[in-house]
Design a protein around this motif. Structure first.
Motif, short mmCIF file in Angstrom:
data_model
loop_
_atom_site.label_atom_id
_atom_site.label_comp_id
_atom_site.label_asym_id
_atom_site.label_seq_id
_atom_site.Cartn_x
_atom_site.Cartn_y
_atom_site.Cartn_z
N HIS A 169 78.30 10.69 37.32
CA HIS A 169 78.13 12.18 37.90
C HIS A 169 79.35 12.86 37.26
O HIS A 169 80.23 12.34 36.85
CB HIS A 169 78.01 12.28 39.23
N ALA B 101 69.06 25.71 32.73
CA ALA B 101 70.49 25.42 32.50
C ALA B 101 71.20 26.82 31.36
O ALA B 101 72.40 27.07 31.97
CB ALA B 101 70.58 24.30 31.54
N TYR C 32 78.91 23.27 34.75
CA TYR C 32 77.54 23.05 35.15
C TYR C 32 77.43 21.54 35.50
O TYR C 32 77.91 20.69 34.54
CB TYR C 32 76.47 23.37 33.85
N PHE C 33 76.96 21.37 36.57
CA PHE C 33 76.89 19.87 36.99
C PHE C 33 75.83 19.78 38.12
O PHE C 33 75.34 20.86 38.76
CB PHE C 33 78.17 19.25 37.68
N SER C 34 75.40 18.60 38.49
CA SER C 34 74.47 18.34 39.52
C SER C 34 75.23 17.84 40.73
O SER C 34 75.65 16.59 40.44
CB SER C 34 73.36 17.45 39.21
N ARG D 139 76.80 19.61 28.82
CA ARG D 139 78.13 19.81 29.09
C ARG D 139 79.07 19.73 27.86
O ARG D 139 79.91 20.67 27.75
CB ARG D 139 78.79 18.74 30.21
N SER E 89 65.25 16.95 31.44
CA SER E 89 66.09 17.61 31.57
C SER E 89 66.67 17.85 32.67
O SER E 89 67.75 18.76 33.18
CB SER E 89 65.53 19.03 31.01
N LYS E 90 66.48 17.04 33.75
CA LYS E 90 67.14 16.72 35.06
C LYS E 90 67.98 15.73 34.80
O LYS E 90 68.84 15.22 36.01
CB LYS E 90 66.19 16.74 36.10
N ASN F 259 69.97 18.11 40.89
CA ASN F 259 69.32 16.91 40.26
C ASN F 259 69.73 15.59 40.78
O ASN F 259 71.07 15.28 40.84
CB ASN F 259 69.37 17.09 38.64
N ARG G 42 73.77 14.40 42.18
CA ARG G 42 73.71 13.14 41.19
C ARG G 42 74.10 12.01 41.73
O ARG G 42 73.37 11.04 41.47
CB ARG G 42 74.49 13.75 39.90
N GLU H 43 72.09 16.41 31.03
CA GLU H 43 73.33 17.01 31.69
C GLU H 43 74.70 16.61 30.99
O GLU H 43 75.67 17.48 30.59
CB GLU H 43 73.49 16.36 33.05
N THR H 44 74.73 15.30 30.42
CA THR H 44 75.97 14.94 29.60
C THR H 44 76.30 15.74 28.34
O THR H 44 77.32 16.20 27.95
CB THR H 44 76.18 13.43 29.52
#
Length: 458
Positions: free
Chosen positions: A439, A235, A296-298, A283, A273-274, A254, A301, A279-280
């Motif tokens: 997401h 990341a 940065y986002f999946s 960010r 970490s996936k 992810n 998701r 992620e939240t």
């Protein structure tokens, strides 16, 4: 995976190596490449100097304007690289001389280290808490949050060589988005995936990362070892790549299934970490302390593993090039003897049939008796999931039910029969249709996901 009782080693090493120093970082430019290294010191005789580089095709002439951003990013990369070296001794104190961290940032890093090392602590039989496992002190300079006015609405897509990144590449390309693959330490499957997507390796962002050989030597000597949060490290590397290229969006692959704990009833998750939790928090961290303009986002998701495979099954050009096996990654093969190979076989069998999956993996995975232990972990017959990047118990149970419902067996494969005798069949319809709402996709990106689900062939 077998647990080891390393509590005594943990206590001894913490006494022998009470402090790990993050002394410094250095970086330089060489053509279209930025090279950097770090210095982490355990003692007068043990100093780690890992190094990395990022190669950017068509490097923009913005180096001077990006100096503040680059300097901050390399420092942050040192903080995430540090965890791989810290775990060798679990020193009770980390002193950061390379930069300043306030209390909030220290708490953020402690949270990442602790949750990202959950598997490491569990498999080494180390019982500790987030308040006790380490103290972080910082003595260095303050880094400045950057504005990045040169960003464009283009996408960086990290490619790991598996099915998930193939789906992200294909859906974004299909909907007219400009995508730029990013690969860390290229290998057969990652290169083949890019070429299957119709993209050129000359346009790929390449990360080269070298572990200090001293760490490997210490591992051989009995220092502590185990899983670290690789996706968190990736990341931070993607943030650097995004700022350097000006490509605003970083689309990870992810899925929602990554949120499920590996050990039920705990927060221990091989894929921490996936997860949406990481992620939240990530960010929030980079928006406040690096740059708020990056995204940065999946991309996947909203989907579970079953849904992703239902889309992947319609993309045959990737089927003979993708590889999801960690054990066989160096030789670009499916080892055919690990939980990841078995999981992938099951998921592919649900949509393409067992014979098809046999040909892809190269072994009749559902007819191999030695796979029973992994099979029980994947399907919930055993209490714990394997420590691998695999789907939820519900994903696998639904896939097995789909395999049974497909029929066409002269004789049920060994593990299919085992599942039929020990578990109730489930209805996969809800898993195949339900979109998760937790997401960070915008309305347009979510539209791409919904279109893919509507167009798939199951």
């Amino acid at each position: 995976m077998i647990k080891s009782n390393n509590r005594a080693t943990f206590d001894r090493l913490r006494t022998e190596y009470p402090v790990l120093f993050y002394n410094s970082y250095h970086y330089s430019f060489e053509g279209n490449k930025i090279k950097f290294s770090f210095e982490f010191q355990l003692s007068d005789t043990l100093t780690f100097r890992p190094s990395s580089s990022v190669t950017i095709p068509h490097f923009p002439q913005l180096r001077e304007q990006l100096h503040t951003f680059i300097d901050n990013m390399i420092f942050q990369l040192g903080m995430i690289e540090l965890v791989s070296y810290w775990k060798s001794t679990c020193s009770p104190t980390i002193i950061v001389k390379a930069g300043m961290l306030d209390d909030e940032r220290i708490d953020w890093w402690k949270d990442l280290y602790y949750n990202g090392l959950g598997e490491f602590f569990y498999l080494n039989s180390i019982e500790t808490s987030i308040s006790e496992f380490v103290t972080i002190k910082a003595e260095g300079k303050q880094h400045i949050v950057s504005k990045l006015p040169h960003l464009t609405n283009e996408y960086i897509v990290p490619v790991g060589g598996g099915k998930d990144s193939s789906v992200s590449l294909e859906l974004l390309k299909k909907n007219g988005e400009l995508v730029h693959p990013l690969i860390m330490n290229p290998r057969g499957a990652t290169v083949d995936t890019v070429e299957a997507a119709g993209l050129q390796m000359d346009d790929v962002i390449i990360i080269s990362r070298v572990i200090d050989p001293l760490l490997l030597q210490l591992n051989e000597q009995g220092f502590l070892n185990g899983h670290t949060p690789f996706s968190a490290m990736l990341a931070f590397y993607t943030l650097l790549a995004s700022g350097l290229t000006g490509y605003k969006h970083i689309a990870l692959s992810n899925e929602s299934s990554a949120n499920e704990a590996t050990i039920p009833g705990t927060t221990i998750n091989h894929q921490y970490s996936k997860s949406i939790d990481f992620e939240t928090k990530f960010r929030y961290y980079y928006s406040k302390y690096i740059s708020p303009e990056l995204n940065y986002f999946s991309f996947l998701r909203p989907l579970n593993e079953l849904q992703i495979v239902s889309i992947f099954a319609t993309l045959p050009k990737y089927h003979h090039v993708f590889k999801s096996c960690n054990a066989g990654s160096k030789t670009n093969e499916w080892c055919g003897a690990c939980p990841k190979c078995l999981f992938t076989h099951i998921m592919l069998s649900a949509f393409k049939g067992v014979d098809y999956a046999d040909r892809i993996i190269g072994k009749p995975m559902l007819n191999i008796v030695s796979n029973e232990g992994y099979f029980d972990e994947l399907t919930g017959i055993s209490p714990n999931k394997p420590f691998e990047c695999v789907g939820t118990l519900s994903d696998v149970q639904a896939a097995m039910s789909m395999i049974i419902n497909r029929g066409n067996f002269e004789k049920l494969p060994l593990l299919v029969s085992r599942f039929k005798q020990r578990a109730a069949l489930s209805e996969p319809l809800e898993l195949l249709s339900q979109i998760q709402t937790d997401h960070f996709l915008n309305e347009q990106q979510l539209k791409y996901i919904n279109l893919a689900l509507n167009e798939r062939v199951s």
